[in-house]
Write an enzyme that holds these catalytic residues in place. Structure first.
Site, PDB file in Angstrom:
ATOM      1  N   SER A 191      10.474   0.023  -4.934  1.00 58.58           N
ATOM      2  CA  SER A 191       9.898  -0.728  -3.821  1.00 58.58           C
ATOM      3  C   SER A 191       8.450  -1.094  -4.119  1.00 58.58           C
ATOM      4  O   SER A 191       7.771  -0.419  -4.902  1.00 58.58           O
ATOM      5  CB  SER A 191       9.953   0.107  -2.535  1.00 58.58           C
ATOM      6  OG  SER A 191       9.169  -0.455  -1.505  1.00 58.58           O
ATOM      7  N   TYR A 204       8.743   8.138   2.052  1.00 55.90           N
ATOM      8  CA  TYR A 204       9.533   7.074   1.435  1.00 55.90           C
ATOM      9  C   TYR A 204       8.799   6.486   0.230  1.00 55.90           C
ATOM     10  O   TYR A 204       9.381   6.355  -0.866  1.00 55.90           O
ATOM     11  CB  TYR A 204       9.819   5.978   2.465  1.00 55.90           C
ATOM     12  CG  TYR A 204      10.453   4.726   1.908  1.00 55.90           C
ATOM     13  CD1 TYR A 204      11.830   4.655   1.713  1.00 55.90           C
ATOM     14  CD2 TYR A 204       9.686   3.604   1.597  1.00 55.90           C
ATOM     15  CE1 TYR A 204      12.428   3.500   1.207  1.00 55.90           C
ATOM     16  CE2 TYR A 204      10.273   2.448   1.096  1.00 55.90           C
ATOM     17  CZ  TYR A 204      11.640   2.406   0.905  1.00 55.90           C
ATOM     18  OH  TYR A 204      12.224   1.249   0.401  1.00 55.90           O
TER      19      TYR A 204
END
Length: 299
Positions: A191, A204
């Site tokens: 990401s 995350y």
């Protein structure tokens, strides 16, 4: 009415205002695509395969929806057989399976919890029984939970995020490797948050950073085996994880802070997965492709 999406709409309309989404929120992780408004665009109808993955078998986790679904459609168009692994989003999975069938592809769908190491062994056993080989592994699944402070991240959430987002990558890769031959490809979905961070997604973002290092280290380890390992770092992409994570207000603003002033759609990442899965990228390993609407990141 939400603005017209650039791929199908008029370019001049898209320049007038950024693409945004109606406020919405889901209370389940990792989210349900069939409940999203508008639905994500998983397939480019103009994409024509050229046999780049003909005869190959790919395992795609989180392939029932979102980025995984888009990659699966493109892989099938390129001639691959796909094994779709998902948690329990059965309606999304049925839609994906039906579309793969319409495209003339072969697929196997397996539901289960990636946090269990024995489930990874089950995936491999079923894949080998059904298709007899494994050529491509796409570690793509994940969860994210918004918290305003690290003080709000419980031990349970921390374990859930790490077990799902990075431990499971280890589990499935370990199960697949004994059956993957030279020329195989492993693709990990990381990401933009691995590079930029995110104040409300500390755990995350940490797992996504771990995936980058996992990719680079595993690439060095497997070079002698002739297996390539790369990653893709998406920016804001319209997938079920978004309404399942953020408030309705945040969803309505999602992606508008990128240089392109909009969120991406899953199909816009699919060709990158094809590239990394195919021999087109034979001289590429340990690398990360950034598909993020123009956001500049430091590698």
């Amino acid at each position: 009415m939400y603005p017209v999406y650039p791929y199908y709409g008029k370019k001049e309309e898209c320049k007038e205002k950024p693409l945004s989404f109606p406020p919405q929120h889901q209370d389940v992780q990792p989210g349900l695509e069939y409940q999203m408004v508008p639905r994500p665009i998983s397939e480019d109808p103009d994409y024509r395969g050229s046999g780049k993955l003909k005869g190959k078998v790919a395992i795609i986790t989180g392939g029932d929806s979102g980025i995984g679904r888009a990659a699966a459609y493109a892989f099938v168009k390129e001639g691959a057989k796909v094994v779709i692994v998902y948690l329990n989003e059965h309606q999304d999975a049925r839609e994906t399976q039906e579309r793969i069938r319409e495209l003339g592809g072969e697929s196997l769908f397996i539901a289960g919890d990636m946090r269990r190491e024995d489930f990874s062994r089950e995936i491999v056993e079923k894949t080998l029984h059904h298709f007899g080989r494994i050529d491509i592994l796409v570690n793509n699944h994940g969860v994210q939970f918004v918290q305003k402070s690290i003080l709000d991240i419980t031990r349970e959430q921390l374990f859930d995020t790490f077990e799902t987002n990075i431990f499971a990558f280890f589990y499935l890769t370990k199960a697949v490797l004994p059956h993957m031959k030279a020329g195989g490809s492993i693709i990990n979905t990381t990401s933009v948050t691995a590079y930029e961070g995110h104040k409300d997604l500390i755990d995350y973002s940490s797992t996504k950073g771990a995936i980058v290092t996992f990719t680079r280290s595993l690439s060095l380890s497997l070079e002698k085996n002739g297996i390539r390992v790369n990653a893709i770092a998406p920016g804001p992409i319209w997938t079920p994880l978004i309404p399942a994570s953020f408030s309705a207000k945040k969803v309505s603003e999602f992606g508008t802070d990128t240089p392109m002033k909009r969120a991406g759609q899953p199909f816009e990442l699919a060709p990158a997965y094809v590239y990394l899965a195919s021999d087109d990228s034979r001289y590429m390993s340990g690398q990360v492709l950034h598909i993020n609407g123009g956001t500049m990141v430091s590698s």
